[in-house]
Write an enzyme that holds these catalytic residues in place. Structure first.
Site, PDB file in Angstrom:
ATOM      1  N   LYS A 118       0.932  -1.261  -0.094  1.00 17.00           N
ATOM      2  CA  LYS A 118       0.013  -0.127  -0.071  1.00 17.00           C
ATOM      3  C   LYS A 118       0.886   1.110  -0.041  1.00 17.00           C
ATOM      4  CE  LYS A 118      -4.409  -1.459   1.509  1.00 17.00           C
ATOM      5  NZ  LYS A 118      -5.448  -1.382   2.785  1.00 17.00           N
ATOM      6  N   LYS A 200      -6.462  -9.688  -8.422  1.00 16.13           N
ATOM      7  CA  LYS A 200      -7.772  -9.948  -7.510  1.00 16.13           C
ATOM      8  C   LYS A 200      -8.823  -8.846  -7.998  1.00 16.13           C
ATOM      9  CE  LYS A 200      -8.975  -9.407  -2.599  1.00 16.13           C
ATOM     10  NZ  LYS A 200      -8.357  -9.239  -1.243  1.00 16.13           N
ATOM     11  N   LYS A 203     -12.782  -3.331  -5.957  1.00 17.60           N
ATOM     12  CA  LYS A 203     -13.629  -2.202  -5.995  1.00 17.60           C
ATOM     13  C   LYS A 203     -13.017  -0.879  -6.331  1.00 17.60           C
ATOM     14  CE  LYS A 203     -12.476  -2.082  -1.049  1.00 17.60           C
ATOM     15  NZ  LYS A 203     -12.689  -2.487  -0.004  1.00 17.60           N
TER      16      LYS A 203
END
Ligand code: TRP
Length: 337
Positions: A118, A200, A203
């Site tokens: 991240k 993956k 969203k």
């Protein structure tokens, strides 16, 4: 005291309110939660405090936090039986997280692979909250004395850290926390991007066609599946390495119908991609359509949702407070008079 619940093991899980929920969340989380809720005492939370470790638009975060709660219920979480709440409604999460921060080694937190990933993805905003994200997650879990934590594979390292922190605290003071076990969803529950099936489903993917949202209409679902990337050749055989696109569509069909990969392959292999894609589109639309209607119904009654959240927060708080009070006492904080 509720004696029935005392004999049941405790589950806690949650999803970050950083984006709208997808069929990936359903397959990896809610579908399993629904199956677990009869046998465990369950706490399902919306992690809004985790969400602000990356930049959020306030109005979106507010709407989404409530959407996620409504979606939990729409997917079949029984709101009478399980406790649904928003993380920031229970102050003890922040309070225990601070204490646990003081028991976490800097190097230990630095080793978390999600932090490393991240901080590369959000290189313009590598904040201390992102660094201590797993410690807040440990607080979420330990406050409820959870025995089991259903999570995706990517969260396993965070559960490992949680266990280490709990053991460390128990050892330094006296037994305080239950040592939780991860409960990893089985294969086929991991749904990948429809456009890049090695990644993956996310969203936050800028390509909206890569992702099926739980609020998508039947027409949108059919269209996204029709456009899904497939593999060269025509075999309908489950093999994530060589046939990631088809394997992902098989996972979706498996989630929507309950049929095994073998049964799906037996039914469709040799008939070409088109009829298979049509069947997947149909089954997924059939799965999501009632979820979407229940979601819309719940969302149109904001008063009921906020009453539900009040009940959930009160119930969560009772348990969280009990744990935090013990922790404060053991570490030497003076009890307020
Ligand atoms: N970090 C988790 C995720 O991204 C969400 C989460 C926050 C969570 N707190 C939790 C999951 C506690 C399980 C238990 O998926």
């Amino acid at each position: 005291m509720n004696t029935e619940n005392q004999s049941k093991k405790i589950i806690l899980s949650g999803i970050q309110a950083s984006g709208d929920l997808t069929i990936g969340h359903y397959a990896g989380a809610m579908k399993n939660w629904v199956q677990l809720q009869d046998d465990y005492e369950c706490f399902f939370m919306v992690a809004d405090m985790h969400a602000i470790t990356t930049k959020q638009i306030p109005a979106d975060l507010r709407r989404r936090s409530i959407d996620v709660v409504a979606m939990y219920a729409a997917c079949g979480i029984n709101t009478e039986q399980s406790t649904l709440f928003i993380q920031s409604h229970v102050q003890e999460h922040a309070q225990l997280a601070w204490v646990l921060n003081c028991f976490t080694g800097f190097g230990e937190a630095q080793r978390m692979t999600q932090f490393k990933d991240k901080s590369q993805q959000h290189s313009e905003n590598v904040n201390v909250g992102l660094f201590s994200y797993p410690v807040l997650m440990a607080a979420d879990i330990l406050l409820y004395q959870a025995d089991l934590v259903p999570v995706g594979d990517d969260q396993k390292q965070h559960i490992e850290l949680t266990r280490n922190l709990a053991e460390r605290f128990n050892h330094l003071y006296s037994p305080t926390f239950i040592i939780p076990e991860p409960f990893i969803a089985k294969e086929g529950a991991r749904i990948m991007s429809l456009q890049e099936p090695k990644k993956k489903m996310s969203k936050s993917d800028p390509n909206q066609n890569s992702c099926i949202f739980l609020h998508d209409s039947d027409a949108v679902i059919r269209n996204k599946i029709k456009r899904a990337v497939t593999d060269s050749g025509t075999d309908i055989i489950y093999d994530i390495e060589t046939r990631p696109g088809i394997s992902n569509l098989m996972s979706l069909h498996h989630i929507a119908t309950g049929k095994s990969m073998q049964a799906i392959s037996d039914e469709f292999n040799g008939r070409g991609y088109a009829p298979f894609k049509e069947a997947v589109a149909e089954s997924v639309a059939e799965l999501i359509s009632p979820i979407r209607s229940r979601f819309e119904e719940l969302r149109s009654h904001p008063d009921e949702l906020s009453a539900l959240l009040k009940t959930g927060a009160d119930k969560a708080k009772r348990q969280a407070f009990k744990t935090l009070r013990k922790v404060y006492k053991k570490i030497g904080f003076v009890e307020p008079s």
